[in-house]
Design an enzyme around this catalytic site. Structure first.
Site, PDB file in Angstrom:
ATOM      1  N   TRP A  31     -10.751   0.015  15.518  1.00 26.88           N
ATOM      2  CA  TRP A  31     -10.773   1.356  16.113  1.00 26.88           C
ATOM      3  C   TRP A  31     -10.046   1.387  17.466  1.00 26.88           C
ATOM      4  O   TRP A  31      -9.958   2.418  18.098  1.00 26.88           O
ATOM      5  CB  TRP A  31     -12.198   1.886  16.269  1.00 26.88           C
ATOM      6  CG  TRP A  31     -13.157   0.916  16.856  1.00 26.88           C
ATOM      7  CD1 TRP A  31     -13.420   0.731  18.173  1.00 26.88           C
ATOM      8  CD2 TRP A  31     -13.989  -0.003  16.147  1.00 26.88           C
ATOM      9  NE1 TRP A  31     -14.356  -0.249  18.329  1.00 26.88           N
ATOM     10  CE2 TRP A  31     -14.731  -0.711  17.097  1.00 26.88           C
ATOM     11  CE3 TRP A  31     -14.181  -0.302  14.791  1.00 26.88           C
ATOM     12  CZ2 TRP A  31     -15.652  -1.704  16.749  1.00 26.88           C
ATOM     13  CZ3 TRP A  31     -15.090  -1.278  14.451  1.00 26.88           C
ATOM     14  CH2 TRP A  31     -15.810  -1.965  15.417  1.00 26.88           C
ATOM     15  N   GLU A  44     -17.846   5.039  17.155  1.00 29.12           N
ATOM     16  CA  GLU A  44     -18.973   5.112  18.087  1.00 29.12           C
ATOM     17  C   GLU A  44     -20.276   5.442  17.364  1.00 29.12           C
ATOM     18  O   GLU A  44     -21.337   4.948  17.717  1.00 29.12           O
ATOM     19  CB  GLU A  44     -18.696   6.140  19.197  1.00 29.12           C
ATOM     20  CG  GLU A  44     -17.653   5.674  20.206  1.00 29.12           C
ATOM     21  CD  GLU A  44     -18.056   4.401  20.954  1.00 29.12           C
ATOM     22  OE1 GLU A  44     -19.255   4.100  21.039  1.00 29.12           O
ATOM     23  OE2 GLU A  44     -17.148   3.693  21.432  1.00 29.12           O
ATOM     24  N   GLN A  49     -26.774   1.215  17.460  1.00 30.93           N
ATOM     25  CA  GLN A  49     -27.795   0.309  16.910  1.00 30.93           C
ATOM     26  C   GLN A  49     -27.239  -0.740  15.950  1.00 30.93           C
ATOM     27  O   GLN A  49     -27.989  -1.326  15.187  1.00 30.93           O
ATOM     28  CB  GLN A  49     -28.900   1.067  16.130  1.00 30.93           C
ATOM     29  CG  GLN A  49     -29.202   2.451  16.569  1.00 30.93           C
ATOM     30  CD  GLN A  49     -30.290   2.484  17.595  1.00 30.93           C
ATOM     31  OE1 GLN A  49     -30.921   1.476  17.867  1.00 30.93           O
ATOM     32  NE2 GLN A  49     -30.506   3.622  18.187  1.00 30.93           N
ATOM     33  N   LEU A  87     -25.574   0.316   6.006  1.00 30.59           N
ATOM     34  CA  LEU A  87     -25.379   0.379   7.462  1.00 30.59           C
ATOM     35  C   LEU A  87     -26.644   0.900   8.169  1.00 30.59           C
ATOM     36  O   LEU A  87     -26.823   0.683   9.362  1.00 30.59           O
ATOM     37  CB  LEU A  87     -24.176   1.282   7.762  1.00 30.59           C
ATOM     38  CG  LEU A  87     -23.423   1.129   9.068  1.00 30.59           C
ATOM     39  CD1 LEU A  87     -23.028  -0.316   9.338  1.00 30.59           C
ATOM     40  CD2 LEU A  87     -22.171   2.008   9.066  1.00 30.59           C
ATOM     41  N   TYR A  89     -29.745   3.808   9.285  1.00 30.33           N
ATOM     42  CA  TYR A  89     -29.767   5.038  10.114  1.00 30.33           C
ATOM     43  C   TYR A  89     -28.859   6.101   9.480  1.00 30.33           C
ATOM     44  O   TYR A  89     -27.869   6.535  10.063  1.00 30.33           O
ATOM     45  CB  TYR A  89     -29.326   4.751  11.552  1.00 30.33           C
ATOM     46  CG  TYR A  89     -30.200   3.751  12.265  1.00 30.33           C
ATOM     47  CD1 TYR A  89     -31.406   4.148  12.850  1.00 30.33           C
ATOM     48  CD2 TYR A  89     -29.836   2.415  12.341  1.00 30.33           C
ATOM     49  CE1 TYR A  89     -32.220   3.233  13.496  1.00 30.33           C
ATOM     50  CE2 TYR A  89     -30.648   1.485  12.979  1.00 30.33           C
ATOM     51  CZ  TYR A  89     -31.827   1.897  13.552  1.00 30.33           C
ATOM     52  OH  TYR A  89     -32.622   0.992  14.192  1.00 30.33           O
ATOM     53  N   TYR A 127     -24.170   9.593  25.379  1.00 33.60           N
ATOM     54  CA  TYR A 127     -23.368   8.372  25.316  1.00 33.60           C
ATOM     55  C   TYR A 127     -22.108   8.581  24.462  1.00 33.60           C
ATOM     56  O   TYR A 127     -20.990   8.286  24.888  1.00 33.60           O
ATOM     57  CB  TYR A 127     -24.184   7.184  24.743  1.00 33.60           C
ATOM     58  CG  TYR A 127     -23.272   6.049  24.386  1.00 33.60           C
ATOM     59  CD1 TYR A 127     -22.776   5.219  25.381  1.00 33.60           C
ATOM     60  CD2 TYR A 127     -22.809   5.874  23.084  1.00 33.60           C
ATOM     61  CE1 TYR A 127     -21.853   4.221  25.087  1.00 33.60           C
ATOM     62  CE2 TYR A 127     -21.888   4.891  22.778  1.00 33.60           C
ATOM     63  CZ  TYR A 127     -21.423   4.065  23.779  1.00 33.60           C
ATOM     64  OH  TYR A 127     -20.495   3.108  23.487  1.00 33.60           O
ATOM     65  N   ASP A 145     -24.905   3.105  27.744  1.00 33.69           N
ATOM     66  CA  ASP A 145     -25.815   2.606  26.711  1.00 33.69           C
ATOM     67  C   ASP A 145     -26.553   1.387  27.269  1.00 33.69           C
ATOM     68  O   ASP A 145     -26.475   1.096  28.472  1.00 33.69           O
ATOM     69  CB  ASP A 145     -25.041   2.271  25.428  1.00 33.69           C
ATOM     70  CG  ASP A 145     -24.095   1.098  25.613  1.00 33.69           C
ATOM     71  OD1 ASP A 145     -23.939   0.614  26.753  1.00 33.69           O
ATOM     72  OD2 ASP A 145     -23.509   0.641  24.606  1.00 33.69           O
ATOM     73  N   CYS A 199     -21.888 -10.714  29.970  1.00 36.00           N
ATOM     74  CA  CYS A 199     -23.178 -10.384  30.603  1.00 36.00           C
ATOM     75  C   CYS A 199     -24.197 -10.070  29.503  1.00 36.00           C
ATOM     76  O   CYS A 199     -24.713  -8.960  29.393  1.00 36.00           O
ATOM     77  CB  CYS A 199     -22.997  -9.210  31.555  1.00 36.00           C
ATOM     78  SG  CYS A 199     -24.403  -9.002  32.656  1.00 36.00           S
ATOM     79  N   CYS A 206     -22.145 -16.221  33.682  1.00 31.71           N
ATOM     80  CA  CYS A 206     -21.701 -15.744  35.000  1.00 31.71           C
ATOM     81  C   CYS A 206     -20.453 -16.468  35.486  1.00 31.71           C
ATOM     82  O   CYS A 206     -19.653 -15.899  36.232  1.00 31.71           O
ATOM     83  CB  CYS A 206     -22.834 -15.887  36.011  1.00 31.71           C
ATOM     84  SG  CYS A 206     -24.308 -14.970  35.517  1.00 31.71           S
TER      85      CYS A 206
HETATM   86 FE1  SF4 Z   1     -23.686 -10.369  34.507  1.00 32.87          FE
HETATM   87 FE2  SF4 Z   1     -23.558 -12.773  35.617  1.00 32.87          FE
HETATM   88 FE3  SF4 Z   1     -21.479 -11.141  35.722  1.00 32.87          FE
HETATM   89 FE4  SF4 Z   1     -23.616 -10.627  37.140  1.00 32.87          FE
HETATM   90  S1  SF4 Z   1     -22.280 -12.379  37.367  1.00 32.87           S
HETATM   91  S2  SF4 Z   1     -22.461  -9.174  35.920  1.00 32.87           S
HETATM   92  S3  SF4 Z   1     -25.251 -11.321  35.762  1.00 32.87           S
HETATM   93  S4  SF4 Z   1     -22.367 -12.067  33.891  1.00 32.87           S
END
Ligand code: SF4
Length: 358
Positions: A31, A44, A49, A87, A89, A127, A145, A199, A206
């Protein structure tokens, strides 16, 4: 307070780092090949979900079958549900088709780029509206979201409960301030992608993060403690006896669910709410409900299906009947190889495996 979180925060640096990272790392998803509003919209809705890997083949099949708004508007709802089968829902598919029909009739087959008109279409919440406006029309609209709330909770050290609607609203306001006016599409997709790839809910990576030096949670070593999210209420479990009722012509009894509510207009095998009926009264219950006399056979297995608000616990039994016809139009006796023509929820598709074992 959430609205004070942008004090002493370098918004432009955040935008630049996020967008550069997104441009270099974005996944090649079907997409993302163009910015056609219809395709963005379908993707979207499917992604609500549902995981990206699951959505990809469904999206490709769906767009091949219904390449334009007009094709989807003209399609039979049962065909659309069949294409969506598995799928989950399913109200998403029904709402999508109804909204597409409205776009075809009211907006000359052009997806409206106006937030009010777009947001008034069935199935398009804040959203989805923000995602379509930013990705397809490059408008600086927030698309918040769970992924976005997780990333921003960590970066800005927001300790409010993200399960609360007013907190979500707070994140939308925050995103309005944060979003890039030059490239809102990459900004919104960048946060979503960061939440999906780096994240992540558990063990965020990180060390690979493009906004690490602005991340307050990382700075304090509390990234695993955020976001704060109160637990949803536990789903209620409802036990059913689900029946594979077969006649001598090797036909199975199936029924269409009601036009509204859970799994509306999908097909299923008869399901007896066993706590209300009691095991001893199943045969008479089937007679009353379906006008078919059956003899209950052996238990074939057990299945569970988890919805967001309840759980079906299905004890699957086989049963036989002498009936070769039914009178009610929402009930059918169909050959086993014709079952594939009808849209079934996943739990009932799994029941078919027990048939094939016979
Ligand atoms: Fe997320 Fe870590 Fe980046 Fe902070 S540093 S936004 S906790 S991945």
């Amino acid at each position: 307070m959430i609205d004070k979180k942008l004090q002493n925060f370098d918004i432009y640096k955040f935008q630049d780092n996020l967008i550069d990272w997104y441009q270099a790392n974005k996944r090649d998803l079907p997409w993302r090949k163009d910015q056609d509003p219809y395709k963005v919209w379908v993707s979207e809705i499917m992604l609500q979900q549902t995981k990206v890997d699951t959505v990809i083949p469904y999206f490709q099949r769906f767009i091949t079958k219904y390449p334009t708004l007009q094709d989807l508007a003209d399609a039979d709802q049962q065909d659309v549900l069949k294409t969506w089968e598995g799928l989950g829902y399913y109200s998403r598919a029904r709402n999508l088709q109804n909204a597409v029909r409205e776009v075809v009739s009211e907006y000359e087959s052009t997806v409206p780029a106006n937030p009010k008109e777009l947001g008034a279409l069935k199935g398009i919440g804040p959203y989805t509206k923000g995602a379509i406006l930013s990705i397809a029309f490059n408008q600086p609209e927030p698309a918040v979201d769970g992924n976005v709330m997780r990333v921003l909770s960590r970066v800005l050290k927001v300790e409010d409960d993200i399960a609360q609607p007013k907190v979500k609203k707070g994140f939308e306001n925050l995103t309005r301030e944060l979003i890039s006016n030059e490239d809102p599409s990459s900004f919104n997709q960048g946060i979503m992608e960061l939440g999906a790839l780096v994240c992540t809910p558990k063990s965020p990576m990180c060390m690979l993060c493009p906004v690490q030096d602005q991340c307050r949670a990382f700075d304090e070593g509390i990234e695993q403690d955020l976001p704060i999210k109160s637990k949803a209420k536990k789903q209620k479990t409802i036990p059913y006896v689900a029946l594979l009722i077969r006649n001598e012509k090797n036909q199975y009894l199936i029924e269409k669910r009601s036009e509204t509510g859970l799994l509306a207009n999908m097909w299923q095998f008869p399901m007896a709410p066993i706590e209300e009926i009691g095991m001893d009264h199943i045969e008479s219950w089937i007679d009353m409900e379906y006008g078919v006399q059956v003899t209950l056979g052996t238990k074939k297995g057990k299945l569970r299906h988890v919805f967001s608000h309840l759980i079906w616990q299905l004890d699957v039994y086989e049963a036989t009947t002498d009936s070769v016809q039914v009178t009610d139009s929402r009930i059918k006796l169909v050959d086993s190889d014709e079952l594939n023509d009808y849209p079934f929820p996943v739990s009932h598709q799994k029941m078919m495996k027990y048939m094939r074992e016979e």
